[in-house]
Design a protein around this motif. Structure first.
Motif, mmCIF file in Angstrom:
data_model
loop_
_atom_site.group_PDB
_atom_site.id
_atom_site.type_symbol
_atom_site.label_atom_id
_atom_site.label_comp_id
_atom_site.label_asym_id
_atom_site.label_seq_id
_atom_site.Cartn_x
_atom_site.Cartn_y
_atom_site.Cartn_z
ATOM 1 N N LEU A 69 0.830 -1.195 0.000
ATOM 2 C CA LEU A 69 0.000 0.000 0.000
ATOM 3 C C LEU A 69 0.872 1.254 0.000
ATOM 4 C CD1 LEU A 69 -2.578 -1.112 2.731
ATOM 5 C CD2 LEU A 69 -2.695 -1.467 0.251
ATOM 6 N N SER A 70 0.345 2.322 -0.519
ATOM 7 C CA SER A 70 1.044 3.608 -0.528
ATOM 8 C C SER A 70 0.355 4.555 0.437
ATOM 9 C CB SER A 70 1.039 4.227 -1.931
ATOM 10 O OG SER A 70 1.717 3.404 -2.860
ATOM 11 N N VAL A 71 1.137 5.215 1.272
ATOM 12 C CA VAL A 71 0.626 6.247 2.169
ATOM 13 C C VAL A 71 1.194 7.580 1.684
ATOM 14 C CG1 VAL A 71 0.541 7.111 4.526
ATOM 15 C CG2 VAL A 71 0.498 4.636 4.094
ATOM 16 N N VAL A 72 0.326 8.479 1.272
ATOM 17 C CA VAL A 72 0.733 9.720 0.618
ATOM 18 C C VAL A 72 0.219 10.917 1.414
ATOM 19 C CG1 VAL A 72 0.692 11.039 -1.531
ATOM 20 C CG2 VAL A 72 0.561 8.534 -1.603
ATOM 21 N N GLY A 73 1.113 11.807 1.763
ATOM 22 C CA GLY A 73 0.705 13.049 2.416
ATOM 23 C C GLY A 73 0.275 14.088 1.396
ATOM 24 N N SER A 74 -0.627 14.978 1.815
ATOM 25 C CA SER A 74 -1.106 16.027 0.922
ATOM 26 C C SER A 74 -1.414 17.270 1.746
ATOM 27 C CB SER A 74 -2.363 15.564 0.179
ATOM 28 O OG SER A 74 -2.743 16.490 -0.811
ATOM 29 N N THR A 75 -0.919 18.410 1.296
ATOM 30 C CA THR A 75 -1.117 19.663 2.018
ATOM 31 C C THR A 75 -1.560 20.760 1.060
ATOM 32 O OG1 THR A 75 0.552 19.125 3.684
ATOM 33 C CG2 THR A 75 -0.012 21.439 3.427
ATOM 34 N N MET A 76 -2.731 21.320 1.317
ATOM 35 C CA MET A 76 -3.250 22.456 0.549
ATOM 36 C C MET A 76 -3.166 22.199 -0.955
ATOM 37 S SD MET A 76 -4.302 24.761 2.752
ATOM 38 C CE MET A 76 -4.261 26.349 1.913
ATOM 39 N N GLY A 77 -2.681 23.165 -1.710
ATOM 40 C CA GLY A 77 -2.552 23.044 -3.145
ATOM 41 C C GLY A 77 -1.872 24.273 -3.698
ATOM 42 N N SER A 78 -1.394 24.180 -4.915
ATOM 43 C CA SER A 78 -0.648 25.279 -5.528
ATOM 44 C C SER A 78 -1.595 26.311 -6.141
ATOM 45 C CB SER A 78 0.282 24.738 -6.613
ATOM 46 O OG SER A 78 -0.490 24.257 -7.715
ATOM 47 N N ARG A 79 -1.026 27.461 -6.518
ATOM 48 C CA ARG A 79 -1.830 28.485 -7.183
ATOM 49 C C ARG A 79 -2.381 27.957 -8.510
ATOM 50 N NH1 ARG A 79 3.036 32.762 -6.365
ATOM 51 N NH2 ARG A 79 3.113 32.595 -4.087
ATOM 52 N N ALA A 80 -1.551 27.206 -9.234
ATOM 53 C CA ALA A 80 -2.000 26.646 -10.515
ATOM 54 C C ALA A 80 -3.163 25.684 -10.297
ATOM 55 C CB ALA A 80 -0.844 25.941 -11.217
ATOM 56 N N GLU A 81 -3.093 24.885 -9.230
ATOM 57 C CA GLU A 81 -4.180 23.936 -8.948
ATOM 58 C C GLU A 81 -5.455 24.667 -8.545
ATOM 59 O OE1 GLU A 81 -0.929 20.574 -7.582
ATOM 60 O OE2 GLU A 81 -2.164 21.555 -6.060
ATOM 61 N N LEU A 82 -5.322 25.780 -7.813
ATOM 62 C CA LEU A 82 -6.506 26.569 -7.485
ATOM 63 C C LEU A 82 -7.152 27.119 -8.749
ATOM 64 C CD1 LEU A 82 -8.430 27.884 -5.482
ATOM 65 C CD2 LEU A 82 -6.776 29.749 -5.196
ATOM 66 N N ALA A 83 -6.327 27.579 -9.683
ATOM 67 C CA ALA A 83 -6.872 28.071 -10.956
ATOM 68 C C ALA A 83 -7.589 26.953 -11.708
ATOM 69 C CB ALA A 83 -5.750 28.664 -11.810
ATOM 70 N N HIS A 84 -7.028 25.733 -11.687
ATOM 71 C CA HIS A 84 -7.676 24.587 -12.345
ATOM 72 C C HIS A 84 -9.007 24.258 -11.665
ATOM 73 C CE1 HIS A 84 -3.442 23.135 -13.759
ATOM 74 N NE2 HIS A 84 -3.927 24.102 -14.517
ATOM 75 N N LEU A 85 -9.013 24.306 -10.336
ATOM 76 C CA LEU A 85 -10.237 24.026 -9.590
ATOM 77 C C LEU A 85 -11.321 25.043 -9.924
ATOM 78 C CD1 LEU A 85 -11.899 22.689 -7.315
ATOM 79 C CD2 LEU A 85 -10.652 24.148 -5.691
ATOM 80 N N VAL A 86 -10.970 26.316 -9.945
ATOM 81 C CA VAL A 86 -11.940 27.363 -10.276
ATOM 82 C C VAL A 86 -12.501 27.138 -11.675
ATOM 83 C CG1 VAL A 86 -12.189 29.831 -10.752
ATOM 84 C CG2 VAL A 86 -10.980 29.072 -8.690
ATOM 85 N N THR A 87 -11.628 26.780 -12.616
ATOM 86 C CA THR A 87 -12.070 26.508 -13.985
ATOM 87 C C THR A 87 -12.996 25.304 -14.035
ATOM 88 O OG1 THR A 87 -10.034 27.450 -14.902
ATOM 89 C CG2 THR A 87 -11.287 25.971 -16.324
ATOM 90 N N MET A 88 -12.686 24.275 -13.252
ATOM 91 C CA MET A 88 -13.528 23.070 -13.202
ATOM 92 C C MET A 88 -14.934 23.408 -12.732
ATOM 93 S SD MET A 88 -12.889 19.591 -10.986
ATOM 94 C CE MET A 88 -14.033 18.206 -11.066
ATOM 95 N N LEU A 89 -15.044 24.213 -11.671
ATOM 96 C CA LEU A 89 -16.366 24.569 -11.167
ATOM 97 C C LEU A 89 -17.114 25.463 -12.148
ATOM 98 C CD1 LEU A 89 -15.216 23.292 -8.574
ATOM 99 C CD2 LEU A 89 -16.403 25.085 -7.289
#
Length: 324
Positions: A266-286
């Motif tokens: 199994l893989s255990v992966v940490g994740s924290t917040m997100g980048s500015r580019a990812e926020l722009a992608h999220l806004v575009t998705m919505l």
């Protein structure tokens, strides 16, 4: 200017609001390369409660205006969403990997105020299709969920995902985004009403916390920690992955399930917040899909204490949003 801020730290874990003040603070000073955003809406996060307890916030930084998330109007008159990760000016690439990064309301004054000051690169255009209240939900909870699912989790349409602890801002975002991304979505909650709301939000099936699932899943989105960790590990198929971005029930697990992790690869992966580019992608998705954040309640910022109390009591489903 009006602001909601921490003036001291909580006296006890059972009463996190003792240091919360709703009142006036000095107008912000704008450094070169930064911009002022007049806040129209700001949303509440567990980070704000932790700040009141002194987690991630140093005593010498007090008084500190709370809040990571906001949408408003920048100095040039543009409607914008604020990205709350403040990286070193010389940093290039994913801001979440900058060892010197900070968040608004840690070293820099936060968003629960008439105005917030941020680097010019930290504002993302807000599409007209999103209200200020909706846009204010995105920079922490929804961005965290987006990164967990599609960046760190690398999930693809047709895969199966388990979301633990349906109800909070990140969990509701995970359910909605996963369904919109073509995933088969399972969700758990101790609360029957929250399980019903998870189905309305897009979960295919819901279960009581710790219940046996009908199939092993490709990935688990974990924000609860100690209370659900063993169940998360046991829910995974061989080669599956668990993505963790929070430990609301505590970080110290009774059994880390190390044997199962190595034997099933199994893989255990940490994740924290997100980048500015990812926020722009999220806004575009919505903007493109019509998907919208789940808002539990909208309150005027003058009633911030009531919103903080509801979050502290766990009496919410979705985001608490404050407006000015």
């Amino acid at each position: 200017m009006f602001a909601v801020y921490a003036d001291s730290f909580a006296n006890s874990a059972s009463d996190p609001l003792t240091g919360l003040v709703v009142g006036e603070r000095p107008d912000p000073v704008v450094p070169e390369g930064w911009t002022t955003v007049t806040v129209k809406a700001a949303s509440l996060n567990h980070h704000d409660l932790w700040s009141l307890r002194g987690v991630g916030l140093k005593a010498e930084a007090l008084p500190m205006i709370l809040g990571c998330d906001a949408a408003g109007i920048d100095a040039d008159g543009n409607e914008v969403v604020v990205h709350s990760v403040i990286s070193d000016p010389d940093w290039r690439g994913d801001e979440t990997l900058d060892p010197r990064r900070s968040l608004l309301s840690e070293r820099f004054q936060g968003t629960l105020a008439d105005q917030v000051v941020v680097p010019k690169g930290n504002v993302i255009p807000k599409p007209a299709s999103l209200s200020f209240e909706e846009a204010a939900c995105l920079p922490t909870a929804w961005l965290t969920a987006y990164r967990m699912l599609f960046v760190q989790g690398d999930l693809k349409a047709g895969e199966t995902v388990l979301v633990q602890g349906a109800g909070g801002g990140v969990a509701t975002a995970l359910i909605a985004l996963a369904r919109a991304g073509g995933l088969r979505v399972f969700a758990t909650s101790r609360d029957e009403a929250k399980r019903a709301k998870a189905l309305e939000l897009g979960a295919h099936e819901v279960f009581e916390s710790g219940a046996r699932l009908p199939v092993k899943v490709d990935a688990v989105m974990e924000t609860v920690g100690r209370a659900t960790w063993s169940h998360s590990i046991r829910a995974l198929r061989p080669g599956g992955r668990i993505v963790i971005s929070g430990t609301t029930s505590g970080p110290n697990v009774d059994d880390a399930e190390l044997t199962r992790i190595f034997f099933l690869q199994l893989s255990v992966v940490g994740s924290t917040m997100g980048s500015r580019a990812e926020l722009a992608h999220l806004v575009t998705m919505l903007d493109a899909t019509g998907l919208r954040p789940v808002i539990d309640r909208v309150l005027p910022m003058t009633e911030a204490r009531a919103g903080f109390a509801a979050m502290a009591e766990g009496d919410i489903f979705g985001k608490v949003v404050f407006t000015r």
